[in-house]
Write a protein that holds these residues in place. Structure first.
Motif, PDB file in Angstrom:
ATOM      1  N   ARG A 217       0.775  -1.226   0.009  1.00  0.00           N
ATOM      2  CA  ARG A 217      -0.097  -0.110   0.096  1.00  0.00           C
ATOM      3  C   ARG A 217       0.790   1.211   0.054  1.00  0.00           C
ATOM      4  NH1 ARG A 217      -5.220  -1.051   0.655  1.00  0.00           N
ATOM      5  NH2 ARG A 217      -5.862  -3.161   1.663  1.00  0.00           N
ATOM      6  N   GLY A 218       2.086   1.085   0.586  1.00  0.00           N
ATOM      7  CA  GLY A 218       2.923   2.325   0.656  1.00  0.00           C
ATOM      8  C   GLY A 218       3.352   2.535  -0.561  1.00  0.00           C
ATOM      9  N   ARG A 219       3.709   1.588  -1.663  1.00  0.00           N
ATOM     10  CA  ARG A 219       4.070   1.765  -3.087  1.00  0.00           C
ATOM     11  C   ARG A 219       2.914   2.126  -3.734  1.00  0.00           C
ATOM     12  NH1 ARG A 219       6.695  -3.117  -1.751  1.00  0.00           N
ATOM     13  NH2 ARG A 219       5.443  -4.111  -3.433  1.00  0.00           N
ATOM     14  N   GLY A 220       1.448   1.796  -3.369  1.00  0.00           N
ATOM     15  CA  GLY A 220       0.661   1.991  -4.238  1.00  0.00           C
ATOM     16  C   GLY A 220       0.324   0.805  -5.178  1.00  0.00           C
ATOM     17  N   ALA A 221       0.864  -0.558  -4.652  1.00  0.00           N
ATOM     18  CA  ALA A 221       0.709  -1.574  -5.518  1.00  0.00           C
ATOM     19  C   ALA A 221      -0.760  -2.388  -5.153  1.00  0.00           C
ATOM     20  CB  ALA A 221       1.907  -2.480  -5.346  1.00  0.00           C
ATOM     21  N   GLY A 222      -1.429  -1.893  -4.256  1.00  0.00           N
ATOM     22  CA  GLY A 222      -2.546  -2.622  -4.022  1.00  0.00           C
ATOM     23  C   GLY A 222      -2.453  -3.760  -3.051  1.00  0.00           C
ATOM     24  N   LYS A 223      -3.533  -4.588  -2.867  1.00  0.00           N
ATOM     25  CA  LYS A 223      -3.368  -5.630  -1.955  1.00  0.00           C
ATOM     26  C   LYS A 223      -2.405  -6.821  -2.225  1.00  0.00           C
ATOM     27  CE  LYS A 223      -8.572  -5.380  -0.427  1.00  0.00           C
ATOM     28  NZ  LYS A 223      -9.622  -6.084  -0.562  1.00  0.00           N
ATOM     29  N   PRO A 224      -2.007  -7.688  -1.272  1.00  0.00           N
ATOM     30  CA  PRO A 224      -0.898  -8.565  -1.469  1.00  0.00           C
ATOM     31  C   PRO A 224      -1.555  -9.732  -2.291  1.00  0.00           C
ATOM     32  CG  PRO A 224      -0.935  -7.978   0.636  1.00  0.00           C
ATOM     33  CD  PRO A 224      -2.233  -7.315   0.112  1.00  0.00           C
ATOM     34  N   GLU A 225      -0.794 -10.340  -3.250  1.00  0.00           N
ATOM     35  CA  GLU A 225      -1.269 -11.497  -3.952  1.00  0.00           C
ATOM     36  C   GLU A 225      -1.626 -12.590  -3.321  1.00  0.00           C
ATOM     37  OE1 GLU A 225       0.403 -11.643  -8.031  1.00  0.00           O
ATOM     38  OE2 GLU A 225       2.186 -10.682  -6.946  1.00  0.00           O
ATOM     39  N   THR A 226      -2.226 -13.641  -3.829  1.00  0.00           N
ATOM     40  CA  THR A 226      -2.697 -14.691  -3.084  1.00  0.00           C
ATOM     41  C   THR A 226      -1.849 -15.648  -3.725  1.00  0.00           C
ATOM     42  OG1 THR A 226      -4.738 -15.014  -4.283  1.00  0.00           O
ATOM     43  CG2 THR A 226      -4.608 -13.628  -2.306  1.00  0.00           C
ATOM     44  N   PHE A 227      -1.958 -17.128  -3.207  1.00  0.00           N
ATOM     45  CA  PHE A 227      -1.161 -18.274  -3.448  1.00  0.00           C
ATOM     46  C   PHE A 227      -2.420 -19.323  -3.354  1.00  0.00           C
ATOM     47  CE2 PHE A 227       0.901 -18.281   0.314  1.00  0.00           C
ATOM     48  CZ  PHE A 227       1.108 -19.615   0.593  1.00  0.00           C
ATOM     49  N   GLY A 228      -2.204 -20.418  -4.220  1.00  0.00           N
ATOM     50  CA  GLY A 228      -3.108 -21.662  -3.908  1.00  0.00           C
ATOM     51  C   GLY A 228      -1.960 -22.993  -3.463  1.00  0.00           C
ATOM     52  N   PHE A 229      -2.613 -23.710  -2.469  1.00  0.00           N
ATOM     53  CA  PHE A 229      -1.979 -24.800  -2.142  1.00  0.00           C
ATOM     54  C   PHE A 229      -2.718 -25.787  -1.410  1.00  0.00           C
ATOM     55  CE2 PHE A 229       1.254 -27.149   1.065  1.00  0.00           C
ATOM     56  CZ  PHE A 229       1.751 -27.604  -0.037  1.00  0.00           C
ATOM     57  N   LEU A 230      -2.870 -27.047  -2.167  1.00  0.00           N
ATOM     58  CA  LEU A 230      -3.657 -28.297  -1.797  1.00  0.00           C
ATOM     59  C   LEU A 230      -5.039 -27.799  -1.730  1.00  0.00           C
ATOM     60  CD1 LEU A 230      -1.341 -29.610   0.974  1.00  0.00           C
ATOM     61  CD2 LEU A 230      -1.658 -30.456  -1.380  1.00  0.00           C
ATOM     62  N   GLY A 231      -5.408 -27.317  -2.394  1.00  0.00           N
ATOM     63  CA  GLY A 231      -7.152 -26.835  -2.515  1.00  0.00           C
ATOM     64  C   GLY A 231      -7.188 -25.525  -1.875  1.00  0.00           C
ATOM     65  N   PHE A 232      -6.515 -24.811  -1.533  1.00  0.00           N
ATOM     66  CA  PHE A 232      -7.090 -23.599  -0.612  1.00  0.00           C
ATOM     67  C   PHE A 232      -6.226 -22.401  -1.135  1.00  0.00           C
ATOM     68  CE2 PHE A 232      -7.615 -26.773   2.535  1.00  0.00           C
ATOM     69  CZ  PHE A 232      -8.909 -26.466   3.114  1.00  0.00           C
ATOM     70  N   THR A 233      -6.791 -21.276  -1.241  1.00  0.00           N
ATOM     71  CA  THR A 233      -6.345 -20.111  -1.608  1.00  0.00           C
ATOM     72  C   THR A 233      -5.819 -19.190  -0.251  1.00  0.00           C
ATOM     73  OG1 THR A 233      -7.414 -19.831  -3.700  1.00  0.00           O
ATOM     74  CG2 THR A 233      -6.436 -17.741  -2.517  1.00  0.00           C
ATOM     75  N   HIS A 234      -4.599 -19.118  -0.234  1.00  0.00           N
ATOM     76  CA  HIS A 234      -3.759 -18.396   1.066  1.00  0.00           C
ATOM     77  C   HIS A 234      -3.677 -16.940   0.750  1.00  0.00           C
ATOM     78  CE1 HIS A 234      -2.758 -22.457   1.326  1.00  0.00           C
ATOM     79  NE2 HIS A 234      -2.325 -22.406   2.708  1.00  0.00           N
ATOM     80  N   CYS A 235      -4.286 -16.243   1.811  1.00  0.00           N
ATOM     81  CA  CYS A 235      -4.302 -14.816   1.538  1.00  0.00           C
ATOM     82  C   CYS A 235      -3.824 -14.080   2.875  1.00  0.00           C
ATOM     83  CB  CYS A 235      -5.809 -14.242   1.618  1.00  0.00           C
ATOM     84  SG  CYS A 235      -6.885 -15.199   0.127  1.00  0.00           S
ATOM     85  N   CYS A 236      -3.423 -12.814   2.943  1.00  0.00           N
ATOM     86  CA  CYS A 236      -3.048 -11.999   4.129  1.00  0.00           C
ATOM     87  C   CYS A 236      -4.095 -11.457   4.623  1.00  0.00           C
ATOM     88  CB  CYS A 236      -1.887 -10.920   3.762  1.00  0.00           C
ATOM     89  SG  CYS A 236      -0.312 -11.588   2.994  1.00  0.00           S
ATOM     90  N   ALA A 237      -4.379 -11.608   5.714  1.00  0.00           N
ATOM     91  CA  ALA A 237      -5.556 -11.259   6.573  1.00  0.00           C
ATOM     92  C   ALA A 237      -5.262 -10.623   8.016  1.00  0.00           C
ATOM     93  CB  ALA A 237      -6.782 -12.039   6.623  1.00  0.00           C
ATOM     94  N   LYS A 238      -6.434 -10.124   8.458  1.00  0.00           N
ATOM     95  CA  LYS A 238      -6.040  -9.393  10.117  1.00  0.00           C
ATOM     96  C   LYS A 238      -7.206 -10.068  10.857  1.00  0.00           C
ATOM     97  CE  LYS A 238      -3.548  -5.423   9.079  1.00  0.00           C
ATOM     98  NZ  LYS A 238      -3.458  -3.864   9.279  1.00  0.00           N
ATOM     99  N   THR A 239      -6.738 -10.413  12.138  1.00  0.00           N
ATOM    100  CA  THR A 239      -7.736 -10.877  12.946  1.00  0.00           C
ATOM    101  C   THR A 239      -8.767  -9.654  13.474  1.00  0.00           C
ATOM    102  OG1 THR A 239      -6.354 -10.768  14.900  1.00  0.00           O
ATOM    103  CG2 THR A 239      -6.289 -12.841  13.661  1.00  0.00           C
ATOM    104  N   ARG A 240      -9.644 -10.063  14.368  1.00  0.00           N
ATOM    105  CA  ARG A 240     -10.388  -9.015  14.908  1.00  0.00           C
ATOM    106  C   ARG A 240      -9.621  -7.968  15.895  1.00  0.00           C
ATOM    107  NH1 ARG A 240     -16.159 -11.813  16.473  1.00  0.00           N
ATOM    108  NH2 ARG A 240     -16.846 -12.569  14.477  1.00  0.00           N
ATOM    109  N   ALA A 241      -8.529  -8.583  16.328  1.00  0.00           N
ATOM    110  CA  ALA A 241      -7.598  -7.862  17.087  1.00  0.00           C
ATOM    111  C   ALA A 241      -6.674  -7.097  16.474  1.00  0.00           C
ATOM    112  CB  ALA A 241      -7.077  -8.640  18.199  1.00  0.00           C
ATOM    113  N   GLY A 242      -6.561  -7.150  15.085  1.00  0.00           N
ATOM    114  CA  GLY A 242      -5.866  -6.287  14.255  1.00  0.00           C
ATOM    115  C   GLY A 242      -4.328  -7.086  13.754  1.00  0.00           C
ATOM    116  N   LYS A 243      -4.265  -8.366  14.534  1.00  0.00           N
ATOM    117  CA  LYS A 243      -2.964  -9.221  14.168  1.00  0.00           C
ATOM    118  C   LYS A 243      -2.979  -9.817  12.955  1.00  0.00           C
ATOM    119  CE  LYS A 243      -2.065  -9.952  19.067  1.00  0.00           C
ATOM    120  NZ  LYS A 243      -1.783 -10.826  20.176  1.00  0.00           N
ATOM    121  N   PHE A 244      -1.828 -10.077  12.406  1.00  0.00           N
ATOM    122  CA  PHE A 244      -1.810 -10.676  10.994  1.00  0.00           C
ATOM    123  C   PHE A 244      -2.162 -12.279  11.233  1.00  0.00           C
ATOM    124  CE2 PHE A 244       0.879 -13.549   8.516  1.00  0.00           C
ATOM    125  CZ  PHE A 244       0.485 -13.071   7.099  1.00  0.00           C
TER     126      PHE A 244
END
Length: 363
Positions: A217-244
């Motif tokens: 976001r600091g570079r203006g590149a948008g959200k992080p990309e995702t990747f797939g592994f064993l049937g799941f798409t893995h994404c960067c997210a945050k918990t309700r407490a704001g932790k990665f």
């Protein structure tokens, strides 16, 4: 015989004779016990007491607890069709001294497949369908990839490196981008030496981890990309407490493929009694929930249940031109036969710590 692949190509499938099945199973039992002491901790595919969810837990735990900023999502192109018989025999001979076992493996490798009554042989690849093929694939990648990446991590890496491999599909996490790029270049050379090639469309180096979102976001590149592994798409997210955290969602391609399969099967069963259709769909949903029921994936489970219900409704309505099936009656059928979506697996940090008990399976 040949079976279709997801990319439209055909995969050769060998069906061994009964005698070969018995002998292969016996050889697998013996060699499996030998190689199980050699295989490294980050290798999960086709091994005793190891499952896809253990590999997924190891990957998620590694990304969340190590300094991972870059992820290499890699796949070997047509691995089972391109591994070199000569190298595989050498790898087996390095650990197995019994020439009778080696000759058996050579015969299975050269057996080939039958197409239109003609026998097709090749000096490359191992025919899938026999119980020996997964073990041979693990042996090949153990020498070509596992031992090499372990040595690379210990000798050349400055930062943290996390590795998880399931058969020919593997993910490597890096702390530094320059190390990730250098690793990828050297890995291509390593694979080329043994007749393998990384799939150009399925191999990507992406920015991923706890700092990926603010950095992009600091570079203006948008959200992080995702990747797939064993049937799941893995994404960067945050918990309700704001932790990665690493968010795992059902891959759309897998979801669409399963819904298409259900639709085709329901058309075949269109005029079966409703209880038989309901029992079939209940077994499908239970199997889906058991595999994809990971924490934070509840919305995808609910979407799958809803989609299956709509497909069933359309199928039942097509049984008659004068159907009287409204959504009130359909909801009663769904409530009667469909199980509720449920999370079947604990959080990775909880289960992975219990399974390993301090002994890392990522190193």
């Amino acid at each position: 015989m040949f079976i279709p692949k997801s990319d439209g190509r055909q995969r050769p499938l060998g069906v061994p004779a009964l005698e070969d099945k018995i002998v292969q199973r016996s050889v697998v039992e013996v060699l499996g016990a030998i190689y199980e002491t050699d295989f490294l901790g980050f290798s999960y595919g086709f091994r005793r007491k190891r499952s896809q969810h253990q590999a997924l837990d190891a990957l998620t735990t590694g990304i969340m607890t190590k300094k991972v900023n870059w992820v290499l999502d890699a796949d070997v192109r047509a691995f089972f069709d391109t591994l070199v018989h000569g190298w595989l025999v050498k790898f087996v001979e390095h650990r197995v001294a019994d020439r009778r076992v080696v000759r058996l493996i050579q015969k299975w490798l050269s057996a080939g497949v039958l197409e239109d009554g003609k026998r097709i042989r090749s000096e490359l690849g191992t025919v899938q369908g026999g119980s020996i093929s997964p073990l041979l694939a693990n042996v090949y990648l153990h020498y070509v990839f596992d031992l090499w990446v372990q040595r690379w991590r210990e000798k050349q890496a400055r930062g943290d490196v996390v590795v998880v491999r399931w058969a020919d599909d593997f993910v490597v996490g890096f702390q530094h981008r320059d190390e990730a790029e250098r690793f990828l270049a050297e890995l291509r050379e390593r694979f080329a030496k043994f007749g393998l090639e990384l799939h150009p469309d399925k191999t990507r180096l992406i920015e991923f981890g706890r700092f990926a979102d603010p950095n992009r976001r600091g570079r203006g590149a948008g959200k992080p990309e995702t990747f797939g592994f064993l049937g799941f798409t893995h994404c960067c997210a945050k918990t309700r407490a704001g932790k990665f955290t690493v968010l795992r969602r059902t891959m759309r391609k897998r979801l669409r493929a399963k819904l298409k399969e259900v639709k085709t099967e329901l058309r075949r069963r269109m005029h079966d009694p409703v209880p038989e259709q309901g029992a079939y769909l209940r077994s499908v949903l239970r199997g889906h929930f058991r595999y994809y029921g990971v924490p934070l994936n509840g919305p995808a489970l609910q979407a799958f249940l809803y989609s299956v219900g709509r497909i069933w409704c359309r199928t039942l309505r097509r049984r008659s031109q004068r159907h009287r099936l409204n959504w009130t009656r359909m909801r009663r059928l769904i409530h009667r036969w469909f199980p509720n979506p449920r999370i079947c697996h604990p959080y990775p940090l909880v289960r992975f710590g219990v399974v390993t008990q301090g002994r890392s399976r990522m190193r």
